[in-house]
Design a protein around this motif. Sequence first.
Motif, PDB file in Angstrom:
ATOM      1  N   ASP A  93      11.966  -0.810   6.191  1.00  0.00           N
ATOM      2  CA  ASP A  93      11.767   0.548   5.305  1.00  0.00           C
ATOM      3  C   ASP A  93       9.968   0.971   5.259  1.00  0.00           C
ATOM      4  OD1 ASP A  93      14.826   2.111   4.604  1.00  0.00           O
ATOM      5  OD2 ASP A  93      14.192   1.743   6.404  1.00  0.00           O
ATOM      6  N   ASP A  94       9.944  -0.038   4.833  1.00  0.00           N
ATOM      7  CA  ASP A  94       8.583   0.704   4.017  1.00  0.00           C
ATOM      8  C   ASP A  94       7.166  -0.529   4.878  1.00  0.00           C
ATOM      9  OD1 ASP A  94       7.527  -2.045   1.320  1.00  0.00           O
ATOM     10  OD2 ASP A  94       8.319  -2.557   3.323  1.00  0.00           O
ATOM     11  N   LYS A  95       7.604  -0.931   6.096  1.00  0.00           N
ATOM     12  CA  LYS A  95       6.796  -1.986   7.078  1.00  0.00           C
ATOM     13  C   LYS A  95       5.235  -1.234   6.967  1.00  0.00           C
ATOM     14  CE  LYS A  95       9.047  -0.731  11.157  1.00  0.00           C
ATOM     15  NZ  LYS A  95       9.304  -0.753  13.020  1.00  0.00           N
ATOM     16  N   GLY A  96       5.379  -0.067   7.575  1.00  0.00           N
ATOM     17  CA  GLY A  96       4.189   1.219   7.289  1.00  0.00           C
ATOM     18  C   GLY A  96       3.090   0.679   6.708  1.00  0.00           C
ATOM     19  N   ASP A  97       3.719   0.665   5.075  1.00  0.00           N
ATOM     20  CA  ASP A  97       3.650   0.712   3.730  1.00  0.00           C
ATOM     21  C   ASP A  97       2.589  -1.026   4.121  1.00  0.00           C
ATOM     22  OD1 ASP A  97       5.737   1.926   3.317  1.00  0.00           O
ATOM     23  OD2 ASP A  97       4.076   2.848   1.743  1.00  0.00           O
ATOM     24  N   ARG A  98       3.023  -1.929   4.635  1.00  0.00           N
ATOM     25  CA  ARG A  98       2.743  -3.525   4.286  1.00  0.00           C
ATOM     26  C   ARG A  98       1.540  -3.288   5.782  1.00  0.00           C
ATOM     27  NH1 ARG A  98       0.687  -6.198   2.885  1.00  0.00           N
ATOM     28  NH2 ARG A  98       0.502  -8.401   3.154  1.00  0.00           N
ATOM     29  N   TRP A  99       1.562  -2.955   6.442  1.00  0.00           N
ATOM     30  CA  TRP A  99       0.804  -2.781   7.163  1.00  0.00           C
ATOM     31  C   TRP A  99      -0.905  -2.333   6.908  1.00  0.00           C
ATOM     32  CZ3 TRP A  99       4.109   0.113  11.949  1.00  0.00           C
ATOM     33  CH2 TRP A  99       5.234  -0.464  12.814  1.00  0.00           C
ATOM     34  N   CYS A 100      -0.653  -1.298   6.373  1.00  0.00           N
ATOM     35  CA  CYS A 100      -1.637  -0.293   5.929  1.00  0.00           C
ATOM     36  C   CYS A 100      -1.931  -1.228   4.761  1.00  0.00           C
ATOM     37  CB  CYS A 100      -1.712   0.780   4.808  1.00  0.00           C
ATOM     38  SG  CYS A 100      -0.700   2.092   5.732  1.00  0.00           S
ATOM     39  N   HIS A 101      -1.745  -2.109   3.917  1.00  0.00           N
ATOM     40  CA  HIS A 101      -1.997  -3.011   2.531  1.00  0.00           C
ATOM     41  C   HIS A 101      -2.201  -4.122   2.756  1.00  0.00           C
ATOM     42  CE1 HIS A 101       1.819  -0.605  -0.095  1.00  0.00           C
ATOM     43  NE2 HIS A 101       0.005  -0.315   0.385  1.00  0.00           N
ATOM     44  N   LEU A 102      -2.260  -4.826   4.037  1.00  0.00           N
ATOM     45  CA  LEU A 102      -2.375  -5.856   4.590  1.00  0.00           C
ATOM     46  C   LEU A 102      -3.808  -5.193   5.451  1.00  0.00           C
ATOM     47  CD1 LEU A 102      -2.351  -7.702   6.280  1.00  0.00           C
ATOM     48  CD2 LEU A 102      -1.990  -7.384   8.863  1.00  0.00           C
ATOM     49  N   VAL A 103      -4.102  -4.321   5.599  1.00  0.00           N
ATOM     50  CA  VAL A 103      -5.816  -4.354   6.459  1.00  0.00           C
ATOM     51  C   VAL A 103      -6.345  -3.644   5.237  1.00  0.00           C
ATOM     52  CG1 VAL A 103      -5.417  -3.774   8.435  1.00  0.00           C
ATOM     53  CG2 VAL A 103      -4.827  -1.793   7.067  1.00  0.00           C
ATOM     54  N   GLY A 104      -6.585  -3.496   3.890  1.00  0.00           N
ATOM     55  CA  GLY A 104      -7.065  -2.923   3.133  1.00  0.00           C
ATOM     56  C   GLY A 104      -7.081  -1.267   2.744  1.00  0.00           C
ATOM     57  N   VAL A 105      -6.013  -0.828   3.520  1.00  0.00           N
ATOM     58  CA  VAL A 105      -5.694   0.575   3.635  1.00  0.00           C
ATOM     59  C   VAL A 105      -4.579   0.879   2.061  1.00  0.00           C
ATOM     60  CG1 VAL A 105      -5.072   2.950   4.369  1.00  0.00           C
ATOM     61  CG2 VAL A 105      -6.462   1.547   5.677  1.00  0.00           C
ATOM     62  N   CYS A 106      -5.144   2.057   1.478  1.00  0.00           N
ATOM     63  CA  CYS A 106      -4.307   2.421   0.115  1.00  0.00           C
ATOM     64  C   CYS A 106      -3.236   3.135   1.029  1.00  0.00           C
ATOM     65  CB  CYS A 106      -5.095   3.378  -0.836  1.00  0.00           C
ATOM     66  SG  CYS A 106      -4.481   3.644  -1.797  1.00  0.00           S
ATOM     67  N   ASN A 107      -2.134   3.712   0.092  1.00  0.00           N
ATOM     68  CA  ASN A 107      -1.070   4.356   0.302  1.00  0.00           C
ATOM     69  C   ASN A 107      -0.926   5.805  -0.451  1.00  0.00           C
ATOM     70  OD1 ASN A 107       0.088   2.339  -0.689  1.00  0.00           O
ATOM     71  ND2 ASN A 107       2.091   2.850   0.599  1.00  0.00           N
ATOM     72  N   GLU A 108      -2.258   5.295  -1.789  1.00  0.00           N
ATOM     73  CA  GLU A 108      -1.151   6.155  -2.275  1.00  0.00           C
ATOM     74  C   GLU A 108      -0.860   7.914  -2.803  1.00  0.00           C
ATOM     75  OE1 GLU A 108      -2.074   7.207  -7.081  1.00  0.00           O
ATOM     76  OE2 GLU A 108      -2.845   5.624  -6.500  1.00  0.00           O
ATOM     77  N   LYS A 109       0.390   8.741  -2.128  1.00  0.00           N
ATOM     78  CA  LYS A 109       0.535  10.184  -2.391  1.00  0.00           C
ATOM     79  C   LYS A 109       0.661  10.292  -0.737  1.00  0.00           C
ATOM     80  CE  LYS A 109       0.911  11.513  -6.150  1.00  0.00           C
ATOM     81  NZ  LYS A 109       2.010  11.765  -6.863  1.00  0.00           N
ATOM     82  N   LYS A 110       0.758   9.419   0.068  1.00  0.00           N
ATOM     83  CA  LYS A 110       0.929   9.185   1.740  1.00  0.00           C
ATOM     84  C   LYS A 110       2.903   9.110   1.829  1.00  0.00           C
ATOM     85  CE  LYS A 110      -3.735   7.858   2.825  1.00  0.00           C
ATOM     86  NZ  LYS A 110      -4.056   8.880   2.353  1.00  0.00           N
TER      87      LYS A 110
END
Lengths: 369, 361
Positions: free
Chosen positions: A230-247
């Motif tokens: 379910d959190d694959k989108g979060d993984r994609w963000c983290h891979l490229v250095g994008v913070c996903n806090e509060k998103k």
Amino acid sequence: MRIVSRLKQFLIRDRCDRIFNRVCNGRHPLHAILRTLGKLGCHQRAVAANFMHDPGISDDRELEFVEFFLHQSKGFFLSSIFKRRRAKRFHQSYQDYVKQRVQETPTPCFAERNNSGNVATRPTEPLMSVFIINGLSEMFIWAKEPHVARLSSSGEFQKALNRFRDYLNDASSLSSLDFVHQLMDSTTSRAEFLQIIGALYEVYRLRRDYHPIWLTKWSDFEPCANLTNDDKGDRWCHLVGVCNEKKKGQWVAVLKFDPEHLGTLYTPTVLDTKSSYYFPLPENGTRQNGIAADLRMEDRDPAAEYICQWPSLDSALTDPQLRCSRLMGTLHNGVQEVRRHHISKLRQNFSNSRLASDWLDRVTQDEVS
Amino acid sequence: MQIPATPVFDSWRSTVNSKLWGFRSHRQLQHWLEGYDLPPIDSYTEAHSWLLIAINDQPSLKTKLIAPVVKLLRACAKGDLKSSNLERLLFNLFYLCRHLRDAPLLWGPLNQVLEAEAAPARTGWGLRERRYHDISLITAFRSALTENQGDWRLEPVWRRMLTNQPDEILQGTPMDGFEGILGLPGNPNEFLMGWALARMTDYLDNSPFREEQFRELLRMLRARLDVQDWDFEVLALSCGLRRWSYESVGDPIGRVTIEYADVPRVEYMEAGKRAVVRLPLKYQSLASKVEPIIRQMVTDFQMVNLPDEYLRAGIQSAVPSLTKKLLPSSPNAPPNDASTEHLIASLPATYLTSKIEACLR
């Protein structure tokens, strides 16, 4: 002897030796500011370290930035006795510089001649970018403005405008959550909605500049591409250095580009982003591409990173079925831990480069001090 | 691997909490609304969003925010705001006001800003001419007004917007008019909302997404107001919602069944909310003309709950007279006088419009 060496270390630390990886003297306008900035918090510390060590800033670009900062600081020097206030004012100038000279201008300064040393080698494989759809909530409001309907007579654009007739006059990211989720939750409406966004964005990007787009090689993304959790989108963000806090609840889509359809690619520098999660490419004699810090600190090679001016979304491929995901808000590691982990990865990658090793030693000294 | 929490946002929120004390809190708020020192999470989320996320689960923080917001609004009304990022500041300030929803404290200052904008001497900021990210600041200001109304003075403005007449100062689309009506204090009654919904069906009529969008409006209405006693089927008929929207509210047409039978007089029966009107066979050939009128009369009757005899007599008198006009005149039929003709011809319209006007007042 131990006391003497510790004293020496203290003295060295307190002398800002480098700015943009060039040895400087105490008269440099940023000299004392960066040391103070580094004491204000972990994110400011990351920014200060980037300013001290990023080797990608040419002399001309440094001059341009310093002139910008000094111009903004006119009349400010009465408070210059207050170090913290100076450092904060610097941080504000930095944010203004990125906003005015990089993000919200038709001619971002990373595309100017004084940054030509950062022109990256165009890869032969596709590139990808993580696109946060809820980041367009202002565009949804814009679509209802009276002048917008006159901007394009394209049938697709006019049809797209209809989608937002009932959108609330609320520009907050919170208000877009339910609206976007409703349309992205089913794969059928998702495909249509992505087309609508594409049609609108084609006109919107000409009215509102926003640069750069951050890109990664498809081969670096591929190990995460087919995740099913379910959190694959979060993984994609983290891979490229994008913070996903509060998103949590926001939707992301992976955009895939043929590099031939993109403008000039550049290796990013500290002056191209406000993100404290950015880490400079080590000094190693070449500037082929940047390297993104993985916010999850996984044991794998970090991904390459590039920037360029935002292209038309017409040139992007999306996969509504497999490459869209709702963010779960899975958290990542703190900025200092991420930087330390990233440094260790870079040491492995650049183990054959003396230049890079020395550079990493200097950065490490500042990171741990 | 256990991933520890990163309190980036929480750290920022603590800072917000501590800096909103004191007489300089409005300067700090201005600083954030201009885009500085926001949580270092991304560069596209505006300050008002971060502040709203911060107060989402902390009511005490919301209370602290109101005072500096009021100060900034008053400074805005007086023309005293100084900022190198004025458009961004005002954009964020107004959208923040929208969510604070504190009419007792914000309505006054917002009206002062409106008065400045409307003043002939143009003492305001020219919000219509200023844009942030190609969005007019009047759009943001309108949003703030919508959710902080302290009285009904803007009700005529919202109603005109709903009929696609943008306001000279506030501009606005029909959807803005709808939001404005919804935001009226004390809650608008069902007839006003029914009328607003009808105007929205006019506005959405040529939208390829109209049914879905209309359902979203209903959902918004149900979430916002106490509508459990509202009869949406009746509202659909009496307020003139477009036919394509009927499915979303029930079966308005099916509420009134009109039959033709070998009966000498008009008959009327009710079963719950459903009504059956039985007409003499001789009127069947004129069904398409008389049925809509009769449905309307029945709907109006159901709304005001008049005795059955009144309705029966009304239909009996209306239908024969109308059919006299529609059929070739019989040599034995007495002619109608002019006033009766006028009354008969306009009976459904005047009855309906007078009912709605009375309700809207």
